[in-house]
Write an enzyme that holds these catalytic residues in place. Structure first.
Site, PDB file in Angstrom:
ATOM      1  N   ASN A   1      -1.858 108.848 -59.726  1.00 19.99           N
ATOM      2  CA  ASN A   1      -1.570 109.853 -60.746  1.00 19.99           C
ATOM      3  C   ASN A   1      -2.404 111.101 -60.439  1.00 19.99           C
ATOM      4  OD1 ASN A   1      -1.211 111.390 -63.018  1.00 19.99           O
ATOM      5  ND2 ASN A   1      -2.189 109.947 -64.434  1.00 19.99           N
TER       6      ASN A   1
ATOM      7  N   LYS B   1      -2.296 113.890 -61.873  1.00 20.86           N
ATOM      8  CA  LYS B   1      -2.552 114.703 -63.069  1.00 20.86           C
ATOM      9  C   LYS B   1      -2.227 116.175 -62.757  1.00 20.86           C
ATOM     10  CE  LYS B   1      -5.731 111.189 -64.504  1.00 20.86           C
ATOM     11  NZ  LYS B   1      -6.903 110.782 -65.263  1.00 20.86           N
TER      12      LYS B   1
ATOM     13  N   GLU C   1      -5.526 101.053 -69.057  1.00 23.63           N
ATOM     14  CA  GLU C   1      -6.474 102.105 -68.685  1.00 23.63           C
ATOM     15  C   GLU C   1      -7.445 102.337 -69.842  1.00 23.63           C
ATOM     16  OE1 GLU C   1      -4.805 104.778 -65.404  1.00 23.63           O
ATOM     17  OE2 GLU C   1      -4.110 105.624 -67.277  1.00 23.63           O
TER      18      GLU C   1
ATOM     19  N   GLY D   1     -11.828 108.813 -65.392  1.00 18.38           N
ATOM     20  CA  GLY D   1     -12.490 110.036 -64.934  1.00 18.38           C
ATOM     21  C   GLY D   1     -13.993 110.049 -65.170  1.00 18.38           C
TER      22      GLY D   1
ATOM     23  N   SER E   1     -11.325 105.011 -63.010  1.00 15.14           N
ATOM     24  CA  SER E   1     -12.378 105.105 -61.987  1.00 15.14           C
ATOM     25  C   SER E   1     -12.206 104.101 -60.841  1.00 15.14           C
ATOM     26  CB  SER E   1     -13.767 104.977 -62.626  1.00 15.14           C
ATOM     27  OG  SER E   1     -13.995 106.055 -63.513  1.00 15.14           O
TER      28      SER E   1
HETATM   29  P1  13P Z   1      -9.392 108.143 -62.687  1.00 19.62           P
HETATM   30  O1  13P Z   1      -9.028 107.206 -61.565  1.00 19.62           O
HETATM   31  O2  13P Z   1      -9.676 109.540 -62.230  1.00 19.62           O
HETATM   32  O3  13P Z   1     -10.480 107.556 -63.548  1.00 19.62           O
HETATM   33  O4  13P Z   1      -8.105 108.274 -63.628  1.00 19.62           O
HETATM   34  C1  13P Z   1      -7.421 107.138 -64.004  1.00 19.62           C
HETATM   35  C2  13P Z   1      -6.143 107.518 -64.625  1.00 19.62           C
HETATM   36  O5  13P Z   1      -6.106 108.112 -65.695  1.00 19.62           O
HETATM   37  C3  13P Z   1      -4.901 107.195 -63.915  1.00 19.62           C
HETATM   38  O6  13P Z   1      -3.783 107.408 -64.703  1.00 19.62           O
END
Ligand code: 13P
Length: 248
Positions: A10, A12, A165, A171, A211
């Site tokens: 993802n 984002k 999640e 993050g 993470s």
């Molecule tokens: P991170 O891997 O950056 O923590 O994000 C996870 C996430 O939200 C995947 O959709």
């Protein structure tokens, strides 16, 4: 039953024209576990041009969101029907950033899930508790409640991947321990067995996000009920390949 290992990236709201091209090129040229299903989710703007870049590879594409109405006066939105029309097979729904920043409710996520599946898309459905909820020992209740609402009246689970999640792990660099993730994944599977049926419970993929990095993915991937990952930050780095290859 053996479930196909699934790794989603993802991205984002990250990347540029130059970056998405080089990230996909790197991925297409990499040696990826042939037994893993790999789905990347660039920002909507880059989905169609990305299609050409993944065309001769096993990598599939996902949108990060979609609206449930097929068309109309919904400025700024993209519909599930449009994703289908554009040949984008997957959509991420219910991501915690959509819930917390953009105010999406369980009910809206339910409408989107239903519409996406009816349109013939495959859905990565995200659930997860906040830190406060975890500290109050409510993780499993919260996740099951989110799932129950989002999937009410669903006739088939064939095209759903559940992504657990935990919000506190997204993050933050604070990955859930294998035991914490496995406990919630097992509870989700148990719920599927009771709420749907045992066949669904054993076949639906439940992936972990929050993470995930090359340094922790192997141990997580060894857990009985962890069938893969939804990766944020690390999906923008070369280490994404190592995460895809966690089971090699
Ligand atoms: P991170 O891997 O950056 O923590 O994000 C996870 C996430 O939200 C995947 O959709």
């Amino acid at each position: 039953m053996s479930r196909t290992f699934f790794v989603g990236g993802n991205w984002k709201m990250n990347g540029s024209v130059e970056q998405y091209r080089s990230l996909i090129k790197h991925l297409v040229e990499a040696k990826l576990d042939e037994k893993a299903e790999v789905v990347i989710s660039p920002p909507a703007l880059y989905l169609l041009p990305s299609k050409e870049l993944v065309a001769n590879s096993p990598i599939e594409l996902s949108a990060q969101n979609a609206y449930f109405k097929p068309s109309g006066a919904f400025t700024g939105e993209i519909s599930v029907a449009q994703l289908k029309d554009a040949g984008i097979p997957w959509v991420i729904l219910g991501h915690s950033e959509r819930r917390s920043i953009f105010g999406e409710s369980d009910e809206l996520i339910a409408e989107k899930t239903k519409a996406a599946l009816e349109a013939g898309l495959k859905v990565i459905l995200c659930v997860g508790e906040t830190l406060e909820q975890r500290e109050k020992n409510e993780s499993i209740d919260v996740v099951i409640r989110q799932l129950e609402t989002a999937t009410k009246g669903l006739s088939s689970w064939d095209n759903i991947v559940i992504a657990y999640e935990p919000v506190w792990a997204i993050g933050t660099g604070k990955v859930a321990t294998e035991a914490q993730a496995q406990e919630v994944h097992a509870a989700i599977r148990e719920w599927l067995g009771k709420a749907v049926d045992s066949q669904t419970a054993s076949s639906v993929r439940i992936i972990y996000g929050g993470s995930v990095a090359a340094k922790n993915s192997r141990q997580l991937a060894e857990q009985k009920d962890i069938d893969g990952f939804l990766v944020g930050g690390a999906s923008l780095k070369p280490e994404f390949v190592d995460i895809v290859n966690s089971r090699l």
